[in-house]
Design an enzyme around this catalytic site. Structure first.
Site, short mmCIF file in Angstrom:
data_model
loop_
_atom_site.label_atom_id
_atom_site.label_comp_id
_atom_site.label_asym_id
_atom_site.label_seq_id
_atom_site.Cartn_x
_atom_site.Cartn_y
_atom_site.Cartn_z
N ASP A 115 0.80 -1.24 0.00
CA ASP A 115 0.00 0.00 0.00
C ASP A 115 0.83 1.28 0.00
OD1 ASP A 115 0.94 -0.12 2.59
OD2 ASP A 115 -0.90 0.66 3.46
N GLU A 116 2.10 1.20 -0.40
CA GLU A 116 2.96 2.38 -0.42
C GLU A 116 3.76 2.42 -1.72
OE1 GLU A 116 4.77 3.38 3.91
OE2 GLU A 116 5.60 1.72 2.79
#
Length: 422
Positions: A115-116
């Site tokens: 998620d980054e």
DNA sequence: TCTGGGGTCCTAGGACCC
DNA sequence: TCTGGGGTCCTAGGACCC
């Protein structure tokens, strides 16, 4: 080390970090709009006796729920919360969709986790009509929201470290950009434990010297830092504290290892019954790791088995083979021998894990296979205790079961040793 | 509050080779 | 052999991240 920022003439870089807001919570709500989607207090993670929180909604966080916290504790703090499991496949899909969107907007995208994403927009100002980085960041945020329905926050700066910390400042659903030249000022507000790479162990060492914040660290003579932490660590710490980081943003590199592990609902006791149970669990783990390995068209040279005792101490044994392998049979033979070694300690077992590393692609591994033939022909004697190398029968069996699973589903084949296997 | 599961990177010692 | 030093590979453990 930090020459990037200091080299005269080189323009400062424009780095963004895009970080999803409570990613697992958002995806769980997309997957189940009627249930999770309507629960303000939502906790995503492993249910059952020994699960922990993977992610909690902002409402649940207000009640003190944190990721990594045992689920039972989370529900004690927030009894009205709904607990749901991690929607694994949907998360992988959402992550892929976000990356694809970003790749249309930035020349360099690096997935730092599910998620980054780091973006290097240096030199792309014209593509964005000469807009300041902050405006570009807002545009990217909106594009991702529109394409995937996922809310994100973006941090920006002249390097990854500053972008990362700025993203934390931007949450939720915001943008925070640190202008070039303002890094030191920005860093001064952080406790040392907030620096990426400084975890609980480092914090304890730093606090033992009376150091808690970035300004306190920078006030110490560098020679003292070197004496306390060694030259490498001291330089690393000072650079971090000053907001310097020359690490480039690079498109994703190859995977280095594949692993699977399982914490049992109840500890598995020592003794013959426990050993049999563990060997069964081991084979299941080998099956899933092996399937991933073959799906990625890889082979592995090193097999690792990991055990966590009831008292949470962890031990591992690994073995590097003469030639890379890909079959469940070959991995399982080595893993079982390593497990036997670990079980000598005769303690109740809480967790069992299997990993493979030393990954090579199928074609690269052919050359190594020839070495193995040499070994078998006596040019190089194989180690006497080494398990049998991977046979073509091993490979055929594994590829066959991959096939059957692909056609008839995961349940088509149960893990079990084939008759005649050692 | 008894602590998941997937990873990456670093360190340190020993083997082995030149 | 009263014996140096460097490079590489392997193993075990640990720190850290999301």
């Amino acid at each position: 080390m930090n020459s990037q920022e200091k080299t005269p003439g080189r323009p400062p870089r424009s780095i963004l970090l895009l970080d999803c807001d409570a990613f697992f919570v958002q995806v769980a709500r997309q997957v189940d709009p009627e249930g999770a989607g309507r629960a303000p207090y939502l906790v995503v993670g492993g249910r059952g006796g020994r699960g922990v929180v993977t992610s909690a909604s902002y409402e649940a966080r207000a009640h003190g729920v944190r990721s990594g916290m045992p689920m039972a504790e989370a529900l004690r703090r927030c009894p009205e919360a709904l607990a749901v499991p991690v929607p694994r496949e949907a998360c992988t899909g959402a992550s892929r969709a976000i990356r694809e969107t970003l790749e249309t907007l930035s020349p360099v995208v690096e997935a730092a986790s599910i998620d980054e994403f780091y973006l290097d927009l240096t030199g792309t100002e014209r593509l964005f009509g000469g807009a300041p980085l902050e405006v570009t960041a807002h545009r990217i945020r909106e594009a991702v929201q529109k394409a995937t329905g996922i809310s994100t926050s973006l941090g920006g700066g002249t390097n990854r470290l500053v972008a990362k910390l700025a993203a934390g400042r931007a949450k939720p659903a915001g943008v925070h950009v640190v202008p070039p030249g303002r890094e030191a000022e920005f860093m001064a507000a952080f406790p040392l434990g907030a620096l990426p790479g400084v975890g609980p162990a480092q914090v304890a060492l730093l606090e033992a010297r009376g150091l808690h914040s970035v300004p306190e660290l920078l006030a110490v003579e560098p020679e003292w830092l070197i004496r306390w932490f060694g030259a490498r660590r001291a330089e690393w710490l000072r650079n971090r504290a000053m907001g310097l980081d020359s690490t480039p943003v690079t498109p994703d590199e190859d995977r280095k290892s594949i692993s699977g592990e399982r914490t049992f609902a109840a500890d598995i006791p020592p003794g013959p019954e426990g050993d049999a149970e563990l060997e069964g669990r081991l084979l299941e783990l080998v099956g899933s790791v092996g399937a991933t390995l073959r799906r990625q068209r890889l082979r592995a040279r090193t097999i690792t088995v990991k055990i966590r005792d009831a008292d949470f101490t962890t031990h591992q044994r690994s073995r590097t083979l003469e030639a890379p392998v890909e079959s469940d049979g070959a991995i399982d033979r080595t893993a079982r021998s390593l497990l036997g070694d670990l079980r000598q300690r005769r303690r109740p077992t809480r967790l069992l894990g299997v990993g493979v590393s030393g990954l090579v692609t199928e074609d690269t591994s052919e050359a190594v296979q020839l070495d193995l033939l040499d070994a078998l022909e006596g040019t190089v004697p194989p180690r006497p205790e080494a398990p049998a190398p991977e046979s073509s029968r091993d490979r055929t069996l594994s590829r066959l079961s991959d096939d059957l699973r692909a056609r008839f589903g995961e349940g088509a084949i149960r893990p079990g040793r084939i008759l005649g296997d050692p």
